[in-house]
Design a protein around this motif. Sequence first.
Motif: not given
Length: 87
Positions: A65-76
């Motif tokens: 969860r800390k790794f994906v925090r702040g990233r866009s919720p898109e796969v590609m």
Amino acid sequence: MASRWIRPEVYPLFAAVGTVVGICGMQLVRNISTNPEVRVKKENRAAGVLDNFEEGEKYAQHAVRKFVRGRSPEVMPSINKFFTDPK
């Protein structure tokens, strides 16, 4: 008999099912070992309801969860941007 059931076309299915079973097993072990609301030992169950908010926050905010925090919720995102943004 085994050649009838185990064919090369079935290998991707075995891989997918094996991956899903592995993820489920990992989540089960994580919940049993680190979830603050799960108490396996009898001594811990006798303690009753604990208000240990730090342990709960540590469990909820795990490394993924800390790794994906702040990233866009898109796969590609680059492919999505290529097809959706006009030039």
